[in-house]
Design an enzyme around this catalytic site. Structure first.
Site, PDB file in Angstrom:
ATOM      1  N   ARG A  53     -10.559  98.715  23.439  1.00  0.00           N
ATOM      2  CA  ARG A  53      -9.418  99.352  24.112  1.00  0.00           C
ATOM      3  C   ARG A  53      -9.203  98.607  25.433  1.00  0.00           C
ATOM      4  NH1 ARG A  53     -11.981  99.912  28.197  1.00  0.00           N
ATOM      5  NH2 ARG A  53     -10.231 101.101  29.025  1.00  0.00           N
ATOM      6  N   GLY A  54      -8.136  99.013  26.146  1.00  0.00           N
ATOM      7  CA  GLY A  54      -7.735  98.249  27.318  1.00  0.00           C
ATOM      8  C   GLY A  54      -6.716  97.207  26.867  1.00  0.00           C
ATOM      9  N   ALA A  55      -5.610  97.115  27.627  1.00  0.00           N
ATOM     10  CA  ALA A  55      -4.474  96.311  27.168  1.00  0.00           C
ATOM     11  C   ALA A  55      -4.836  94.858  26.825  1.00  0.00           C
ATOM     12  CB  ALA A  55      -3.361  96.365  28.223  1.00  0.00           C
ATOM     13  N   ARG A  90      -1.518 100.571  18.319  1.00  0.00           N
ATOM     14  CA  ARG A  90      -1.335 101.294  19.589  1.00  0.00           C
ATOM     15  C   ARG A  90      -0.012 100.824  20.202  1.00  0.00           C
ATOM     16  NH1 ARG A  90      -6.206 102.265  23.570  1.00  0.00           N
ATOM     17  NH2 ARG A  90      -5.011 104.149  23.982  1.00  0.00           N
ATOM     18  N   GLN A 203     -12.923 107.353  30.133  1.00  0.00           N
ATOM     19  CA  GLN A 203     -13.196 105.912  30.288  1.00  0.00           C
ATOM     20  C   GLN A 203     -13.851 105.606  31.640  1.00  0.00           C
ATOM     21  OE1 GLN A 203     -10.330 107.174  29.130  1.00  0.00           O
ATOM     22  NE2 GLN A 203      -9.302 105.806  27.712  1.00  0.00           N
ATOM     23  N   ASP A 244      -0.909  99.010  31.401  1.00  0.00           N
ATOM     24  CA  ASP A 244      -0.648  98.647  30.001  1.00  0.00           C
ATOM     25  C   ASP A 244       0.708  97.980  29.814  1.00  0.00           C
ATOM     26  OD1 ASP A 244      -2.599 101.048  29.995  1.00  0.00           O
ATOM     27  OD2 ASP A 244      -2.877  99.995  28.100  1.00  0.00           O
ATOM     28  N   ASN A 254       0.313 103.310  32.858  1.00  0.00           N
ATOM     29  CA  ASN A 254      -1.162 103.227  32.829  1.00  0.00           C
ATOM     30  C   ASN A 254      -1.694 104.571  32.342  1.00  0.00           C
ATOM     31  OD1 ASN A 254      -3.584 101.713  33.266  1.00  0.00           O
ATOM     32  ND2 ASN A 254      -3.997 103.007  35.029  1.00  0.00           N
ATOM     33  N   LYS A 255      -3.004 104.644  32.245  1.00  0.00           N
ATOM     34  CA  LYS A 255      -3.672 105.839  31.726  1.00  0.00           C
ATOM     35  C   LYS A 255      -3.134 107.107  32.381  1.00  0.00           C
ATOM     36  CE  LYS A 255      -5.941 105.950  29.078  1.00  0.00           C
ATOM     37  NZ  LYS A 255      -5.432 106.245  27.718  1.00  0.00           N
TER      38      LYS A 255
HETATM   39  O1  MRU Z   1      -6.525 104.118  26.378  1.00  0.00           O
HETATM   40  P1  MRU Z   1      -7.163 102.903  26.998  1.00  0.00           P
HETATM   41  O2  MRU Z   1      -8.606 103.092  27.326  1.00  0.00           O
HETATM   42  O3  MRU Z   1      -6.908 101.659  26.180  1.00  0.00           O
HETATM   43  O4  MRU Z   1      -6.381 102.726  28.363  1.00  0.00           O
HETATM   44  C1  MRU Z   1      -6.704 101.661  29.201  1.00  0.00           C
HETATM   45  C2  MRU Z   1      -5.936 101.651  30.461  1.00  0.00           C
HETATM   46  O5  MRU Z   1      -5.115 102.508  30.712  1.00  0.00           O
HETATM   47  C3  MRU Z   1      -6.155 100.484  31.360  1.00  0.00           C
HETATM   48  O6  MRU Z   1      -5.994 100.850  32.693  1.00  0.00           O
HETATM   49  C4  MRU Z   1      -5.142  99.391  31.017  1.00  0.00           C
HETATM   50  O7  MRU Z   1      -5.165  99.111  29.643  1.00  0.00           O
HETATM   51  C5  MRU Z   1      -5.379  98.155  31.777  1.00  0.00           C
HETATM   52  S1  MRU Z   1      -6.831  97.338  31.227  1.00  0.00           S
HETATM   53  C6  MRU Z   1      -7.089  95.961  32.157  1.00  0.00           C
END
Ligand code: MRU
Length: 365
Positions: A53-55, A90, A203, A244, A254-255
């Site tokens: 996970r993470g963009a 996603r 997270q 993201d 973002n999250k």
């Molecule tokens: O749902 P996730 O854990 O994939 O969400 C991740 C985030 O929101 C991060 O802040 C974002 O992807 C940036 S990662 C460098």
């Protein structure tokens, strides 16, 4: 970065040259488990279940997913079907679609027999570039931290608040929001991080605390609602979060919960920075609230949490009455006006159309 003192990336091509290794992030911080992905379906599942996970990391994983599909069937039809399947895994992070488009554009003109190998090479290039980009973000973000350090008493730490995990676990290595933090720590600049736990998937608690701990960066876990209180009491020098997707005018997805942190930062005069690699900018959309698709995940992520019991077993428990209905939008959008600056690999941009175009004229065109 380090796990038990050993340098590790989040994703790699296995020695067999035909499968992809990942750290299963659904098991962290309780167990460090490496998983071999051998098919496009396994990659799609790893992305949607958040094993990765993470963009930036889901972009890298998607790129390898296309390569795995082409290794089985390199036809045009297979390429299109694989692209569609992975893009659906996603919807919010633009990095996934960016990486899939990049690999597809690289292999489409090639003879079918060369496609899989070229796709693996492109996926590897995406991974290596991600690391270099994040090092650039670290260099530019470090200057902001250094400037704040100069205003503090000698030896007093700069206090950063971060939300979710935009650390090395969300990228291939070093992270985006954490890259300036690691750069400061490596220079012995005193730094301390307040880590939002980041419900519902935690997270912050599971991943950011894990990785900062492995690197020896001082940090404190806080519940998501503490940030405003800490800012009112002067305990936060700056906020750095990841993203993201950033729109052409600088709105930031973002999250979920990031927007509330930005509002609190604005009200308290705390600088609110967003760290991003340029593939996260989506110049095709303007208004983030209107145009960015927000992933809606299972309500079970809200009604249940996982943790480790006294007996060392990981358990999942329900925290709401049995038939409670839960809503779970996974991201929110922070309007550009609340963002102090965008930390990119090319420098810190103003969160505006002009600011982004000035640093990325090639991409904006
Ligand atoms: O749902 P996730 O854990 O994939 O969400 C991740 C985030 O929101 C991060 O802040 C974002 O992807 C940036 S990662 C460098």
């Amino acid at each position: 970065m380090l796990i038990e003192g050993r340098h590790t990336r989040t994703i790699w091509l296995e020695d067999d040259g035909e499968s992809v290794g990942i750290l299963d992030q659904t098991k962290l911080p309780f167990h460090v488990i490496r998983v071999k992905l051998t098919s496009i379906n396994a990659v799609a599942h790893a992305i949607s279940s958040m094993q990765v996970r993470g963009a930036p990391l889901i972009g890298a994983a998607g790129a390898y997913g296309l390569a795995l599909a082409l290794a089985v069937d390199p036809s045009d039809a297979s390429l299109s079907a694989a692209h569609e399947l992975l893009a659906r895994a996603r919807p919010t992070a633009i990095n996934l679609r960016w990486a899939l488009d990049r690999v597809a554009a690289r292999v489409r003109p090639l003879a079918t027999k060369s496609r899989a190998q070229a796709a693996f090479a492109e996926a590897k290039a995406i991974c290596d570039e991600d690391v270099a980009i994040n090092e650039g973000i670290g260099r530019h973000g470090l200057k902001l931290i250094e400037a704040i350090a100069k205003t503090k008493k000698p030896g007093a730490p700069v206090n950063v608040l971060t939300h979710c995990n935009a650390g090395w676990l969300a990228t291939v290595d070093r992270g985006t929001a954490t890259s300036p933090i690691y750069a400061a720590h490596e220079q012995d600049l005193p730094i301390h991080v307040f880590v939002d736990e980041t419900r519902p998937r935690n997270q912050g608690a599971y991943l950011t605390c894990f990785e900062l701990g492995e690197e020896g960066v001082p940090h404190t876990l806080i519940v998501d609602n503490s940030g405003g209180h800490l800012m009112q009491h002067g305990l936060v020098d700056l906020v750095i979060v990841g993203t993201d997707r950033v729109t052409a005018r600088g709105d930031v997805a973002n999250k979920i919960g990031t927007y509330l942190k930005a509002l609190a930062a604005k009200d308290n005069g705390v600088p609110f920075y967003v760290a991003l690699p340029s593939p996260t900018i989506d110049f095709s959309v303007e208004d983030g609230v209107r145009d960015i698709p927000i992933e809606e995940r299972s309500g079970e992520e809200v009604t249940h949490v996982a943790g480790i019991g006294e007996d060392g077993e990981v358990e999942r428990v329900r925290i709401a009455p049995e038939r409670t209905k839960a809503a779970n939008p996974a991201f929110d959008v922070t309007p550009a006006r609340l963002v102090t600056g965008l930390i990119t690999e090319r420098g810190v941009a103003q969160a505006s159309r002009e600011g982004l175009r000035a640093l990325f004229p090639d991409r904006a065109a």
